[in-house]
Design an enzyme around this catalytic site. Structure first.
Site, mmCIF file in Angstrom:
data_model
loop_
_atom_site.group_PDB
_atom_site.id
_atom_site.type_symbol
_atom_site.label_atom_id
_atom_site.label_comp_id
_atom_site.label_asym_id
_atom_site.label_seq_id
_atom_site.Cartn_x
_atom_site.Cartn_y
_atom_site.Cartn_z
ATOM 1 N N LYS A 18 0.983 -1.174 -0.032
ATOM 2 C CA LYS A 18 0.115 0.045 -0.020
ATOM 3 C C LYS A 18 0.813 1.443 -0.172
ATOM 4 O O LYS A 18 1.808 1.458 0.786
ATOM 5 C CB LYS A 18 -0.853 0.183 1.284
ATOM 6 C CG LYS A 18 -1.670 1.094 1.353
ATOM 7 C CD LYS A 18 -2.358 1.232 2.888
ATOM 8 C CE LYS A 18 -1.396 1.527 3.886
ATOM 9 N NZ LYS A 18 -0.487 2.718 4.078
ATOM 10 N N ASP B 98 -6.136 0.241 8.275
ATOM 11 C CA ASP B 98 -5.620 0.066 6.766
ATOM 12 C C ASP B 98 -6.343 -1.182 6.191
ATOM 13 O O ASP B 98 -6.018 -1.329 4.957
ATOM 14 C CB ASP B 98 -4.234 0.123 6.773
ATOM 15 C CG ASP B 98 -3.476 1.272 7.104
ATOM 16 O OD1 ASP B 98 -4.134 2.413 7.092
ATOM 17 O OD2 ASP B 98 -2.255 1.564 7.286
#
Length: 299
Positions: free
Chosen positions: A19, A152
């Site tokens: 990410k 997340d």
């Protein structure tokens, strides 16, 4: 990059892409202490890998260049085993069987480095197990499970370009972010996320603008990103000066945009082509042989 595939008849393989926070604005703080964020996120071909097989009893193992930094002990401390257990419980409540599995994590990304490694692994485990068990769960329920594992994890569950707001639960997909070539760089030193937030002087900062992306070329996106920021980078760099060294090295190699991802210490440099990124990776490895450098593309 394919997020998932079936290898043979019994093994399910699921990618856990890194990410990348292209921009991260801290816009407030809730009464419970959680910080409110607005972040533009994308994912890369670089990442970890999850492999799932049927087994007589649950088991978990780890390999890869950064595997030694994690414990494979099945104590529930690892996000992979927590994801397995929380999904199994949710499926049991709807009468869906979830047979024992052996899960293997190939750990290719640096640990605790601001690129969502653990969160991506948890998200890949959720996706992979649903396919391996041939199970179904309502999207909102799955998102709720992901959020329980970490702020997340919902965005890593999507693993596509997006804007996330709040503590990570409010996700808006982006359909036209172009492929970007970049080098990921990390000095392989840890930096404390809680300490970064404690040192953040301003908890209420200007919002991340919503990009008006219709018809934008890559240059339009780069102009937009140049006007954004990562509010966590200054306090992180104060704690770990090597972050400033990394950004300087990436700039010297010709990156058009250099920034820290998440709470660090991984930084990225965007290059005009993948060949340029690969050349920069080669040069940087010679300059700092003990650090992590990886040329990759967004997916």
């Amino acid at each position: 990059m394919r997020l998932h595939e079936v290898s043979g008849a019994t093994e399910t393989v699921e990618a856990a892409p890194a990410k990348i926070n292209l921009a991260l604005h801290v816009t407030g703080q809730r009464a419970d202490g959680y910080h409110l964020l607005e972040t533009l996120v994308t994912f890369t071909a670089a990442g970890d890998m999850i492999r799932i097989r049927d087994a007589a009893t649950d088991s978990f193992s780890i390999s890869g260049p950064f595997g030694d930094l994690l414990s494979a002990g099945d104590s529930g401390d690892n996000l992979v085993t927590r994801a397995r257990d929380i999904l199994r419980d949710a499926l049991a409540s709807t009468g869906q069987p979830a047979r024992p599995v052996d899960i293997h994590l190939e750990k290719n990304l640096p640990v605790a480095s601001g690129i969502g490694g653990g969160s991506a692994d948890a998200a890949a485990t959720l996706r992979g197990l649903l396919r391996h068990w041939d199970a179904a769960i309502a999207p909102e329920k799955l998102k709720s499970l992901a959020l329980k594992l970490g702020a997340d994890v919902p965005m890593c569950l999507a693993s596509r370009p997006l804007i996330a707001r709040g503590i990570g639960e409010d996700i808006e997909a982006l359909t036209d972010l172009p492929e970007l070539s970049m080098v990921l760089a990390n000095p392989l030193k840890a930096v404390s996320t809680p300490e970064i937030f404690r040192r953040l002087q301003n908890k209420v900062n200007p919002h991340l603008p919503t990009p008006s992306t219709i018809g934008w070329a890559t240059t339009g996106w780069m102009d937009f990103l140049a006007q954004s920021r990562n509010d966590l980078q200054p306090p992180a760099q104060a704690l770990l000066p090597e972050i400033g060294e990394i950004t300087g090295l990436l700039s010297e190699e010709g990156a058009t945009l250099v920034r820290m991802s998440g709470s660090g210490a991984t930084c990225f440099g965007i290059f005009h082509s993948f060949d340029a990124a690969k050349n920069a990776e080669t040069s940087l490895r010679k300059k700092r042989p003990g650090w992590y450098f990886h040329a990759t593309r967004t997916i």
